[in-house]
Motif scaffolding. Structure first.
Motif, short mmCIF file in Angstrom:
data_model
loop_
_atom_site.label_atom_id
_atom_site.label_comp_id
_atom_site.label_asym_id
_atom_site.label_seq_id
_atom_site.Cartn_x
_atom_site.Cartn_y
_atom_site.Cartn_z
N SER A 308 0.84 -1.19 0.00
CA SER A 308 0.00 0.00 0.00
C SER A 308 0.88 1.25 0.00
O SER A 308 1.71 1.42 0.89
N THR A 309 0.73 2.08 -1.02
CA THR A 309 1.45 3.34 -1.09
C THR A 309 0.78 4.23 -2.14
O THR A 309 0.18 3.74 -3.10
N SER A 310 0.88 5.53 -1.94
CA SER A 310 0.34 6.48 -2.92
C SER A 310 1.29 6.66 -4.10
O SER A 310 0.92 7.25 -5.11
N SER A 311 2.52 6.14 -4.00
CA SER A 311 3.51 6.29 -5.05
C SER A 311 3.31 5.23 -6.13
O SER A 311 2.74 4.16 -5.88
N VAL A 312 3.78 5.51 -7.34
CA VAL A 312 3.78 4.53 -8.41
C VAL A 312 4.98 3.60 -8.21
O VAL A 312 6.12 4.06 -8.12
N ILE A 313 4.73 2.32 -8.11
CA ILE A 313 5.80 1.35 -7.87
C ILE A 313 6.43 0.96 -9.21
O ILE A 313 5.75 0.47 -10.11
N SER A 339 3.31 -17.67 -2.90
CA SER A 339 2.73 -18.96 -2.53
C SER A 339 3.71 -20.12 -2.69
O SER A 339 3.54 -21.16 -2.04
N ASN A 340 4.72 -19.97 -3.54
CA ASN A 340 5.66 -21.07 -3.77
C ASN A 340 6.94 -20.95 -2.95
O ASN A 340 7.86 -21.76 -3.12
N LEU A 341 7.01 -19.99 -2.06
CA LEU A 341 8.25 -19.77 -1.29
C LEU A 341 8.23 -20.52 0.02
O LEU A 341 7.17 -20.78 0.60
N ASN A 342 9.42 -20.87 0.50
CA ASN A 342 9.55 -21.52 1.80
C ASN A 342 9.25 -20.53 2.92
O ASN A 342 9.44 -19.31 2.77
N ALA A 343 8.80 -21.06 4.04
CA ALA A 343 8.55 -20.21 5.20
C ALA A 343 9.85 -19.63 5.72
O ALA A 343 10.90 -20.27 5.66
N GLY A 344 9.80 -18.40 6.22
CA GLY A 344 10.99 -17.78 6.79
C GLY A 344 10.95 -16.27 6.70
O GLY A 344 9.92 -15.66 6.39
N PHE A 345 12.10 -15.65 6.99
CA PHE A 345 12.26 -14.21 6.95
C PHE A 345 12.75 -13.78 5.56
O PHE A 345 13.60 -14.44 4.96
N TYR A 346 12.26 -12.63 5.09
CA TYR A 346 12.67 -12.09 3.79
C TYR A 346 12.77 -10.56 3.89
O TYR A 346 12.24 -9.95 4.83
N LEU A 347 13.47 -9.99 2.91
CA LEU A 347 13.56 -8.54 2.81
C LEU A 347 12.93 -8.11 1.50
O LEU A 347 13.30 -8.59 0.43
N LEU A 348 11.96 -7.20 1.59
CA LEU A 348 11.25 -6.70 0.43
C LEU A 348 11.72 -5.27 0.14
O LEU A 348 11.59 -4.38 0.98
N ASN A 349 12.30 -5.06 -1.05
CA ASN A 349 12.71 -3.74 -1.50
C ASN A 349 11.69 -3.21 -2.50
O ASN A 349 11.35 -3.91 -3.46
N ILE A 350 11.24 -1.98 -2.30
CA ILE A 350 10.22 -1.35 -3.14
C ILE A 350 10.81 -0.07 -3.72
O ILE A 350 11.34 0.76 -2.97
N TYR A 351 10.73 0.09 -5.04
CA TYR A 351 11.36 1.22 -5.72
C TYR A 351 10.31 2.06 -6.42
O TYR A 351 9.40 1.54 -7.09
#
Length: 364
Positions: A308-313, A339-351
């Motif tokens: 969720s963001t007002s910016s264009v991703i 849905s196809n990823l293993n359970a765990g911690f991840y880092l999401l980068n949004i530009y």
């Protein structure tokens, strides 16, 4: 159902691209240079990023008694299926009026930097006599035939400094999966005493992330995000610390010499590299260059992440705890299928334009 493992043994911190044990003194968070080797088909190495060092040193032989020619042929280095392959081969090959019985490749990065972190995800050859290495040299090294020599080559080795991020195969009596890191300086060179090693798991068949974290105060070496050796001399001067100037990256597989006797049955073997990444401190101000209104939900997520963001991703990228990019989406969409990823911690980068936001996410 995917299992979800809670990390309880160590305290982890979220850094630029991975969760790592909180021991590095500086966390470098800005990706400044990389090669992901993500081209379709089989192709030569990207000449924008890499230079093939092929010129023999004076006398016609490489250092340490090595027995190979380095070539710029696609036989010895190529990109295929998302991976760089550096291939050492047994073959009679004549170059520069010298005939040798082995060929390989030695790549110099056309990028050099001072302070930061290098991550290289790789599988290694383990045959007797092979000597794969991931390392750096001072850009100022006086070494004829090196990429930087003509413009910057004013300083002899070891005064330029050398950082061996990973080398394998020159340690008699060690476990076959033992890898070592070392520093070569005027105060300790050749058979240096500034070194540390670790035993990994099945380095020939398993990818591991070999890392070096270099700050003005210390240089740490990591395997899969875990530090196993840190160089931090009490006195930092020209003899102990020639590491205050630009270094560049080298990737190569040598043959023989101090790596030991080459197996007579050897035909060829490869170092396979998934990516090479360099991080430094972000030059951007958080307040000015961060997407300010980003929210990610649900978190934890199971099948889909909504942004969720007002910016264009413009782009989103998801990285796992070892810094491997798992997903990349350039469509202007605000949902990501996990849905196809293993359970765990991840880092999401949004530009968005020149702005970026990073969010810690959990998938269960």
């Amino acid at each position: 159902m995917r299992q979800f493992y809670i990390l309880t043994t160590f305290v982890f911190v979220l850094s630029f691209n991975q969760f790592c044990i909180a021991q590095v003194d500086v966390v470098y968070d800005n990706l400044v240079w990389s090669d992901e080797f993500d081209t379709a088909g089989t192709n030569p190495v990207n000449s924008t990023n890499w230079f093939h060092q092929t010129q023999l040193p004076a006398g016609g032989g490489w250092y340490n008694g090595e027995e190979q020619h380095y070539s710029n042929r696609i036989d010895n280095s190529f990109v295929s299926g998302g991976f760089l392959n550096i291939v050492a081969k047994k073959e009679s090959f004549t170059d520069q009026s010298v005939t040798k019985q082995y060929t390989s490749a030695r790549l110099n990065s056309k990028f050099a930097f001072t302070y930061g972190r290098i991550d290289v995800r790789a599988k290694l050859p383990i045959e007797s006599g092979t000597w794969p290495a991931i390392w750096t040299l001072g850009k100022n090294i006086n070494e004829n035939g090196g990429y930087w020599d003509a413009t910057y080559g004013t300083t002899n080795w070891p005064y330029c400094g050398e950082i061996d991020i990973m080398e394998h195969g020159i340690f008699p009596g060690q476990d076959i999966n033992f890898v070592q890191s070392a520093l070569h300086t005027p105060s300790s060179n050749g058979n240096t005493y500034n070194k540390g090693g670790v035993v990994a798991s099945d380095i020939q068949n398993n990818f591991h992330v070999y890392s070096m974290n270099w700050s003005p105060d210390q240089i740490s070496f990591l395997l899969d995000g875990v530090i196993y050796y840190t160089y931090n001399p009490t006195v930092k001067d020209a003899n102990t610390w020639p590491f205050d100037k630009d270094q560049y990256i080298l990737l190569n597989v040598a043959m023989g010499g101090v790596a030991g006797t080459i197996d007579p049955a050897f035909t060829q073997s490869s170092m396979v590299i998934d990516y090479v990444r360099v991080y430094q401190l972000s030059a951007l101000s958080n307040s000015e260059h961060e997407i300010s209104d980003v929210k990610v939900f649900p978190n934890p997520a199971h099948s889909q992440i909504t942004i969720s963001t007002s910016s264009v991703i413009d782009k989103v990228e998801l990285y796992d705890v070892f810094g491997k990019r798992i997903l990349s989406q350039t469509k202007k969409m605000k949902t990501l299928d996990v849905s196809n990823l293993n359970a765990g911690f991840y880092l999401l980068n949004i530009y968005s334009g020149n702005k970026k936001s990073s969010k810690k996410v959990i998938i269960n």
